[in-house]
Design a protein around this motif. Sequence first.
Motif, PDB file in Angstrom:
ATOM      1  N   UNK A 189      40.019  16.701  51.822  1.00  0.00           N
ATOM      2  CA  UNK A 189      39.857  18.145  51.676  1.00  0.00           C
ATOM      3  C   UNK A 189      40.183  18.538  50.237  1.00  0.00           C
ATOM      4  N   UNK A 190      39.256  19.282  49.608  1.00  0.00           N
ATOM      5  CA  UNK A 190      39.442  19.733  48.235  1.00  0.00           C
ATOM      6  C   UNK A 190      39.437  21.253  48.190  1.00  0.00           C
ATOM      7  N   UNK A 191      40.393  21.824  47.448  1.00  0.00           N
ATOM      8  CA  UNK A 191      40.467  23.278  47.271  1.00  0.00           C
ATOM      9  C   UNK A 191      40.672  23.551  45.787  1.00  0.00           C
ATOM     10  N   UNK A 192      39.730  24.286  45.191  1.00  0.00           N
ATOM     11  CA  UNK A 192      39.812  24.698  43.794  1.00  0.00           C
ATOM     12  C   UNK A 192      39.785  26.224  43.730  1.00  0.00           C
ATOM     13  N   UNK A 193      40.452  26.782  42.699  1.00  0.00           N
ATOM     14  CA  UNK A 193      40.538  28.239  42.609  1.00  0.00           C
ATOM     15  C   UNK A 193      40.357  28.699  41.169  1.00  0.00           C
ATOM     16  N   UNK A 194      39.607  29.802  41.028  1.00  0.00           N
ATOM     17  CA  UNK A 194      39.457  30.463  39.738  1.00  0.00           C
ATOM     18  C   UNK A 194      40.036  31.872  39.848  1.00  0.00           C
ATOM     19  N   UNK A 195      40.976  32.217  38.986  1.00  0.00           N
ATOM     20  CA  UNK A 195      41.497  33.579  38.963  1.00  0.00           C
ATOM     21  C   UNK A 195      40.508  34.485  38.243  1.00  0.00           C
ATOM     22  N   UNK A 196      40.127  35.569  38.892  1.00  0.00           N
ATOM     23  CA  UNK A 196      39.150  36.491  38.339  1.00  0.00           C
ATOM     24  C   UNK A 196      39.801  37.381  37.288  1.00  0.00           C
ATOM     25  N   UNK A 197      38.990  37.796  36.330  1.00  0.00           N
ATOM     26  CA  UNK A 197      39.532  38.570  35.211  1.00  0.00           C
ATOM     27  C   UNK A 197      38.770  39.873  34.996  1.00  0.00           C
ATOM     28  N   UNK A 198      38.332  40.511  36.074  1.00  0.00           N
ATOM     29  CA  UNK A 198      37.582  41.756  35.918  1.00  0.00           C
ATOM     30  C   UNK A 198      37.976  42.747  37.002  1.00  0.00           C
ATOM     31  N   UNK A 199      37.774  44.026  36.686  1.00  0.00           N
ATOM     32  CA  UNK A 199      37.972  45.080  37.681  1.00  0.00           C
ATOM     33  C   UNK A 199      39.410  45.212  38.140  1.00  0.00           C
ATOM     34  N   UNK A 200      39.584  45.923  39.233  1.00  0.00           N
ATOM     35  CA  UNK A 200      40.900  46.190  39.789  1.00  0.00           C
ATOM     36  C   UNK A 200      41.552  44.898  40.265  1.00  0.00           C
ATOM     37  N   UNK A 201      40.739  43.872  40.546  1.00  0.00           N
ATOM     38  CA  UNK A 201      41.273  42.609  41.074  1.00  0.00           C
ATOM     39  C   UNK A 201      41.951  41.761  40.008  1.00  0.00           C
ATOM     40  N   UNK A 202      41.969  42.229  38.741  1.00  0.00           N
ATOM     41  CA  UNK A 202      42.550  41.445  37.653  1.00  0.00           C
ATOM     42  C   UNK A 202      43.968  40.986  38.002  1.00  0.00           C
ATOM     43  N   UNK A 203      44.189  39.675  37.884  1.00  0.00           N
ATOM     44  CA  UNK A 203      45.514  39.136  38.141  1.00  0.00           C
ATOM     45  C   UNK A 203      45.720  38.691  39.578  1.00  0.00           C
ATOM     46  N   UNK A 204      45.073  39.329  40.527  1.00  0.00           N
ATOM     47  CA  UNK A 204      45.237  38.988  41.936  1.00  0.00           C
ATOM     48  C   UNK A 204      44.008  38.285  42.503  1.00  0.00           C
ATOM     49  N   UNK A 205      42.823  38.743  42.103  1.00  0.00           N
ATOM     50  CA  UNK A 205      41.593  38.247  42.698  1.00  0.00           C
ATOM     51  C   UNK A 205      41.311  36.800  42.351  1.00  0.00           C
ATOM     52  N   UNK A 206      40.559  36.138  43.217  1.00  0.00           N
ATOM     53  CA  UNK A 206      40.209  34.741  42.960  1.00  0.00           C
ATOM     54  C   UNK A 206      38.916  34.371  43.668  1.00  0.00           C
TER      55      UNK A 206
END
Length: 329
Positions: A189-206
């Motif tokens: 099982x592989x899990x990769x994540x990118x933190x998003x850097x736009x909009x209100x989701x900045x810092x939390x979104x992925x």
Amino acid sequence: MRKLLLIPLLLLIVTSCKEGTKEDITLPGSSGNTNKILAVVKANDWEGKIGDEIRTVFGEHQVGLPQPETLLSVSQIDPSGYKGFIKNSKAILILKKGKDEDISIERNKYADPQIIVHASAKDEEGLINLINSRGKEIIKIFQEEDIKFIQNIFRKQRLDESKFKTIQNLGLSVVIPERYKLVDDTGDFLWLRQHLKSGIARGDGSNNILVYSVPLEEGMDVADNISAMRDAIGEKYIPGSKEGMYMITEAAYTPHTYEVKFNGKQAYETRGKWEVKNDFMAGPFLNYTIVDKENNRLVVFEGFTYAPSVNKRNFIFELEAIAKTLKIK
């Protein structure tokens, strides 16, 4: 006499140079965002029945998103304004009167990358009929071009997949951009994540990528078991913040599953919403379950987004572009 003989020779040389340099011209880079097209159509047609048909067909909502978002965003410009840098737009739809009711495609005419779709018919009624009957085909043309565009960027920023045990153990190849960071790699099982850097989701979104496989059981109805497989994987590998919390398929929203071809193999595309059991986290997911009969298994690529309060269409579209690079070796 000698000078007169030289003139045709000089003309031939000049003509040859012009023809040679025309092929070597470097086009400017195109402008425009993913899933956005520019419609070149007269203002009165845009405000009338032709524009209404475009907004109806191209304004269909993408399934599986928590907020209504259209498949494509369309802006309009009058043919009189279609000049200069406007012609460098990445995706253009030109509606015009012509003898035949048909569509044609030009690529990289004024910029690179660029796709121009010409839609022509002899009158207003014909254009309306053309948009109605072939609108989904036109949408697919633009979307597939955007998929290629994104994939070409990601190939230049590709992670070294040989570092991931799961990808190697499953015998896969997939183009994942380097901004995705490792969360878990068990070998199964592989899990990769990118933190998003736009909009209100900045810092939390992925944006998140999951890759795994499950056994293909004899007589198994794959489509009917996708949600159950997702929930089992969520319980095992994707915990919430407290005990008893983990990712599941949202119970209140039935996912949409379609049978598709995936690099020549039977597969199922599922779009829906995920949530964390006993918590308030939720978002959209895109799941490709590929039937690998040769190895008696199902290979699963899933992308899911957590981006509260912002539009998510383009985040999911990016995950789709990554998914469609996956190949079974």
